[in-house]
Design an enzyme around this catalytic site. Structure first.
Site, mmCIF file in Angstrom:
data_model
loop_
_atom_site.group_PDB
_atom_site.id
_atom_site.type_symbol
_atom_site.label_atom_id
_atom_site.label_comp_id
_atom_site.label_asym_id
_atom_site.label_seq_id
_atom_site.Cartn_x
_atom_site.Cartn_y
_atom_site.Cartn_z
ATOM 1 N N HIS A 171 -1.190 -4.969 -5.335
ATOM 2 C CA HIS A 171 -1.699 -6.323 -5.572
ATOM 3 C C HIS A 171 -2.919 -6.646 -5.827
ATOM 4 O O HIS A 171 -3.618 -5.105 -6.447
ATOM 5 C CB HIS A 171 -2.865 -6.591 -3.778
ATOM 6 C CG HIS A 171 -4.017 -8.096 -3.264
ATOM 7 N ND1 HIS A 171 -3.490 -8.506 -3.126
ATOM 8 C CD2 HIS A 171 -4.664 -7.519 -4.140
ATOM 9 C CE1 HIS A 171 -4.254 -9.262 -2.808
ATOM 10 N NE2 HIS A 171 -5.135 -8.733 -3.419
ATOM 11 N N CYS A 172 -2.479 -7.710 -6.732
ATOM 12 C CA CYS A 172 -3.598 -7.332 -8.154
ATOM 13 C C CYS A 172 -5.077 -8.588 -8.045
ATOM 14 O O CYS A 172 -5.341 -9.328 -7.044
ATOM 15 C CB CYS A 172 -3.223 -8.532 -9.328
ATOM 16 S SG CYS A 172 -4.232 -8.461 -10.927
#
Length: 235
Positions: free
Chosen positions: A208-209
């Site tokens: 998850h960026c």
């Protein structure tokens, strides 16, 4: 709760009352933590505010580079002057001078350390990289990373047909098998994971960026790599 027993809309009355909703938008029944734009036509990840910050950083960097730094470098580039003597001789940090003696007398050459930064090819590549970075950023954020639809039911679903209990080859449990997600009420396939930030299971989950604001998975992994490549080239 969570759309499992029906839908109702709250009325702006005192005391608060509810009425049965005959129809509703998909984004109203979405169980994830995503942010919707354009009346539900664009879906961003749960970290949409940081995604806006990333856009601001990229745009600010483009303005500083193409509006201030690049014109300053061009003004101190000898190739953009009619004579080599127009260059500021006091700019010791940018240029160095050497003297070569010819038959016609001494001739001064200025070796510009930042000459490659003002080359037309470098400027063109920088502009292309900046535009590509912005486009790939939005494509990464607005593309479905591979969300596995949850099952809104209190009953646990049966194992998938290709699992070992049903005569298939994929086991239940373990890193290479189906794993049950109690939040989404599904048996997610291998290499999938439940994202706690977006509150959904993503196929071929990478990470998850927060700077992109969404998960990186099966469907947006390539365009995310393009974003990283363009940002690296621009820097």
């Amino acid at each position: 709760v969570g759309g499992r027993t029906g839908w109702a809309r709250r009325l702006a009355l005192a005391p608060p009352t509810f009425k049965l909703a005959e129809k509703f938008r998909v984004m109203e029944g979405w169980m994830g933590n995503h942010v919707f734009l354009c009346n539900g036509r664009v879906m961003l990840g749960s970290d949409a505010p940081l995604f806006y910050v990333t856009n601001g950083i990229l745009i600010l960097g483009m303005v500083l580079h193409f509006g201030i730094i690049l014109p300053h470098l061009i003004r101190h580039d000898p190739n953009y002057h009619s004579s080599e003597y127009d260059v500021d001789h006091n700019d010791a940090a940018a240029t160095t001078a050497t003297t070569t003696t010819f038959s016609g007398g001494p001739h001064i050459h200025f070796h510009t350390l930042h000459l490659w930064t003002t080359h037309s090819l470098t400027v063109t590549l920088s502009f292309i990289a900046a535009i590509t970075a912005l486009l790939s950023l939005w494509l990464t954020a607005a593309t479905d990373p591979g969300i596995i639809p949850p099952i809104s039911s209190p009953i646990r679903p049966a194992p998938p047909l290709d699992s070992i209990p049903n005569g298939g080859d994929i086991p239940l449990g373990g890193p290479l098998g189906y794993r049950y997600c109690a939040t989404c009420n599904i048996h997610r396939p291998p290499r999938s994971k439940h994202c706690n930030s977006c509150n959904c299971c993503v196929s071929v989950f990478d990470h998850h960026c927060p700077w992109v604001g969404t998960c990186i998975g099966e469907r947006n992994h390539r365009v995310f790599f393009l974003f990283l490549l363009s940002v690296s080239l621009m820097s």
